[in-house]
Design an enzyme around this catalytic site. Sequence first.
Site, PDB file in Angstrom:
ATOM      1  N   LEU A   1       1.064  -1.427  -0.008  1.00 39.52           N
ATOM      2  CA  LEU A   1       0.342   0.393   0.079  1.00 39.52           C
ATOM      3  C   LEU A   1       1.507   1.340  -0.030  1.00 39.52           C
ATOM      4  O   LEU A   1       2.008   1.350   1.317  1.00 39.52           O
ATOM      5  CB  LEU A   1      -1.000  -0.368   1.219  1.00 39.52           C
TER       6      LEU A   1
ATOM      7  N   ALA B   1       3.330   3.763  -2.754  1.00 41.17           N
ATOM      8  CA  ALA B   1       5.047   3.670  -3.714  1.00 41.17           C
ATOM      9  C   ALA B   1       5.485   5.119  -4.166  1.00 41.17           C
ATOM     10  O   ALA B   1       5.898   5.364  -4.655  1.00 41.17           O
ATOM     11  CB  ALA B   1       4.354   3.538  -5.316  1.00 41.17           C
TER      12      ALA B   1
ATOM     13  N   LYS C   1       8.458   8.699  17.456  1.00 42.22           N
ATOM     14  CA  LYS C   1       9.903   7.710  18.046  1.00 42.22           C
ATOM     15  C   LYS C   1       9.539   7.695  19.122  1.00 42.22           C
ATOM     16  O   LYS C   1       9.778   6.365  19.297  1.00 42.22           O
ATOM     17  CB  LYS C   1      11.465   8.317  16.514  1.00 42.22           C
TER      18      LYS C   1
HETATM   19  N1  LIG Z   1      10.951   8.606   3.567  1.00 44.62           N
HETATM   20  C1  LIG Z   1      11.778   8.284   4.787  1.00 44.62           C
HETATM   21  O1  LIG Z   1      12.653   7.808   5.016  1.00 44.62           O
HETATM   22  C2  LIG Z   1      10.737   7.851   5.529  1.00 44.62           C
HETATM   23  C3  LIG Z   1      10.081   7.116   5.789  1.00 44.62           C
HETATM   24  N2  LIG Z   1       9.086   6.797   6.967  1.00 44.62           N
HETATM   25  C4  LIG Z   1       7.520   6.567   6.997  1.00 44.62           C
HETATM   26  O2  LIG Z   1       7.755   5.116   5.333  1.00 44.62           O
HETATM   27  C5  LIG Z   1       6.034   6.391   4.881  1.00 44.62           C
HETATM   28  C6  LIG Z   1       6.376   6.214   3.917  1.00 44.62           C
HETATM   29  O3  LIG Z   1       6.828   6.638   3.565  1.00 44.62           O
HETATM   30  P1  LIG Z   1       7.146   7.024   1.884  1.00 44.62           P
HETATM   31  O4  LIG Z   1       7.742   7.144   1.312  1.00 44.62           O
HETATM   32  O5  LIG Z   1       8.661   8.652   2.305  1.00 44.62           O
HETATM   33  O6  LIG Z   1       6.539   9.164   1.745  1.00 44.62           O
HETATM   34  P2  LIG Z   1       4.897   8.915   0.429  1.00 44.62           P
HETATM   35  O7  LIG Z   1       4.298  10.515   0.499  1.00 44.62           O
HETATM   36  O8  LIG Z   1       7.114   9.285  -0.810  1.00 44.62           O
HETATM   37  O9  LIG Z   1       4.725   7.975   0.158  1.00 44.62           O
HETATM   38  C7  LIG Z   1       2.865   7.272   0.157  1.00 44.62           C
HETATM   39  C8  LIG Z   1       2.954   7.253  -0.707  1.00 44.62           C
HETATM   40  O10 LIG Z   1       1.563   6.859   0.083  1.00 44.62           O
HETATM   41  C9  LIG Z   1       0.562   6.883  -1.358  1.00 44.62           C
HETATM   42  N3  LIG Z   1      -0.193   7.107  -0.547  1.00 44.62           N
HETATM   43  C10 LIG Z   1      -1.123   7.883   0.622  1.00 44.62           C
HETATM   44  N4  LIG Z   1      -2.570   7.490   0.622  1.00 44.62           N
HETATM   45  C11 LIG Z   1      -2.903   6.359  -0.660  1.00 44.62           C
HETATM   46  C12 LIG Z   1      -4.159   5.506  -0.384  1.00 44.62           C
HETATM   47  N5  LIG Z   1      -4.865   5.967   0.417  1.00 44.62           N
HETATM   48  N6  LIG Z   1      -4.404   4.507  -1.094  1.00 44.62           N
HETATM   49  C13 LIG Z   1      -3.029   4.675  -2.500  1.00 44.62           C
HETATM   50  N7  LIG Z   1      -2.344   5.361  -1.987  1.00 44.62           N
HETATM   51  C14 LIG Z   1      -1.580   6.295  -0.900  1.00 44.62           C
HETATM   52  C15 LIG Z   1       1.072   8.405  -1.255  1.00 44.62           C
HETATM   53  O11 LIG Z   1       0.313   8.941  -3.252  1.00 44.62           O
HETATM   54  C16 LIG Z   1       1.927   8.068  -1.468  1.00 44.62           C
HETATM   55  O12 LIG Z   1       2.829   7.620  -2.917  1.00 44.62           O
HETATM   56  C17 LIG Z   1       5.553   6.876   6.434  1.00 44.62           C
HETATM   57  O13 LIG Z   1       4.486   6.018   7.172  1.00 44.62           O
HETATM   58  C18 LIG Z   1       6.564   7.299   6.840  1.00 44.62           C
HETATM   59  O14 LIG Z   1       6.697   8.163   8.190  1.00 44.62           O
HETATM   60  C19 LIG Z   1       9.607   6.415   7.866  1.00 44.62           C
HETATM   61  C20 LIG Z   1      10.851   6.170   8.094  1.00 44.62           C
HETATM   62  C21 LIG Z   1      11.417   7.179   6.827  1.00 44.62           C
HETATM   63  N1  LIG Z   2      12.363  13.703   8.117  1.00 45.38           N
HETATM   64  C1  LIG Z   2      12.306  12.542   8.889  1.00 45.38           C
HETATM   65  C2  LIG Z   2      12.421  10.681   7.905  1.00 45.38           C
HETATM   66  C3  LIG Z   2      12.926  10.361   8.778  1.00 45.38           C
HETATM   67  O1  LIG Z   2      11.708  10.286   9.993  1.00 45.38           O
HETATM   68  C4  LIG Z   2      14.052  12.974   9.461  1.00 45.38           C
HETATM   69  O2  LIG Z   2      14.244  13.985   8.824  1.00 45.38           O
HETATM   70  O3  LIG Z   2      14.536  11.969   9.920  1.00 45.38           O
END
Ligand SMILES: NC(=O)C1=CN([C@@H]2O[C@H](COP(=O)(O)OP(=O)(O)OC[C@H]3O[C@@H](n4cnc5c(N)ncnc54)[C@H](O)[C@@H]3O)[C@@H](O)[C@H]2O)C=CC1
Ligand SMILES: N[C@@H](CC=O)C(=O)O
Length: 436
Positions: A12, A14, A206
């Site tokens: 869920l 991408a 966190k």
């Molecule tokens: N980016 C990072 O470095 C880190 C991210 N995370 C966590 O991982 C998770 C994902 O983060 P990212 O990939 O960075 O976020 P992102 O914003 O890049 O990706 C989320 C994706 O989910 C899609 N989405 C949202 N609601 C949706 C729905 N109802 N149906 C279908 N698609 C939907 C969005 O369109 C987007 O493409 C978050 O919970 C974030 O807090 C945790 C650690 C590090």
């Molecule tokens: N926004 C966060 C991304 C990871 O959780 C950070 O800056 O560490």
Amino acid sequence: MIEYRSIRVALLGAGSVGSQVARLLLEQGDELANRIGARIELVGIAVRDVDAPRDVALPRELLTTDAESLILGADIVIELMGGLEPARTLILKAVSSGADVVSGNKALLATHGPELFAAAEQVGAQLSYEAAVGGAIPIIRPLRDSLAGDRIDRILGIVNGTTNFILDRMDTTGASLEDALATATELGYAEADPTADIGGYDAAQKAAILASLAFHTSVPVDRVHREGITGVTAAQVESAKRAGYVVKLLAICERLADPETGEEGVSARVYPAMVHRSHPLAAVHGANNAVFVEAAAAGPLMFYGAGAGGVQTASAVLGDLVAIARRHVLGGPGTAESTHAELPVLEIGRITTRYAITIEAADQPGVLATIAHVFADHGVSVGELEQTINDENGRATLVIGTHEARESALAETVAALADSPVVTSVASVIRVEGAE
Ligand SMILES: NC(=O)C1=CN([C@@H]2O[C@H](COP(=O)(O)OP(=O)(O)OC[C@H]3O[C@@H](n4cnc5c(N)ncnc54)[C@H](O)[C@@H]3O)[C@@H](O)[C@H]2O)C=CC1
Ligand SMILES: N[C@@H](CC=O)C(=O)O
Ligand code: NA
């Protein structure tokens, strides 16, 4: 080629992390199958718009906007959409339909963790979340498994890369907070709206997750005391540097015994603090994260590395996925979250730590003695004192370092200092953490 059974996985989201998880699953299918003893079959990827342009090319036939249908029939659901809803409802649906879940959603876990863990436990499902704290750094599994036989006394974490980058830049270049934030934005570390990072909200989520896990106690994010870095000034960073310290945004989770009542409780808090340069956390530069754990038998341990980034965080997600898939091969229920201790979560006033207080005062005889009395009257013991005289206005700047003091006593001391006729202003108060 060995014929393996298939484990059906629904993804869920991408975005940054989800697209990398999909890529790695598709590229490393054979290797993962050999490690697991079963083949991971990516049955679909829920996205908002199947036609949206993507940095990572994903097979069109796997994309769907119907997340609800996708999770039905999946053995494992990977939630990487972020946000509270619909992520919460979808995870609950996944669990009730018999699936295990992997999520990196710190906001959701810090807010609705107990509800989600209870739902998983009820059906013997696994909910794993290594990515939620410290990105790629293994910290959830070490706390839950490797240290399961030990007693965690304290965790000091640098768990937000954006703020660590900003504070590190202020320390190394003398930049203001605004300039360092602008650089973080230019380099893509800070979001367009950096409130969650610089306001300490991300770190507080966190801290809630780490404290819950470490102390077998539910610590919701609204019980985490939170102060961001918006009040940190170049002068504070410079003053800390002169004294041999560096300013870091810390997530602190601590087991405490109240000195008056003997009652055991836990504290979870996030604030900028001075850390001595000899402490391992002082050497965490740039956007890196590190979690320093003090365990009764193991002693101090440090977990260090990339706390964010799409592909790095995907590593943590895949680690959880492989662990769950191996259990599918071997059988047996998932590991339930342990909250058996349910220790009281203590207010910030009950903690004790050290402080550095910067005071502007008149440069006159008796001023130091008056100020020393204010500290003594509130039972706060003074450790160090640095005085500089401003030749232009004839005022003294005093930086006073305290010994360990109770937060409530310190707050009363600061209020009394502000009221004292010899004090022009209390310019700043910053906590000092980590043994030298
Ligand atoms: N980016 C990072 O470095 C880190 C991210 N995370 C966590 O991982 C998770 C994902 O983060 P990212 O990939 O960075 O976020 P992102 O914003 O890049 O990706 C989320 C994706 O989910 C899609 N989405 C949202 N609601 C949706 C729905 N109802 N149906 C279908 N698609 C939907 C969005 O369109 C987007 O493409 C978050 O919970 C974030 O807090 C945790 C650690 C590090
Ligand atoms: N926004 C966060 C991304 C990871 O959780 C950070 O800056 O560490
Ligand atoms: Na992690």
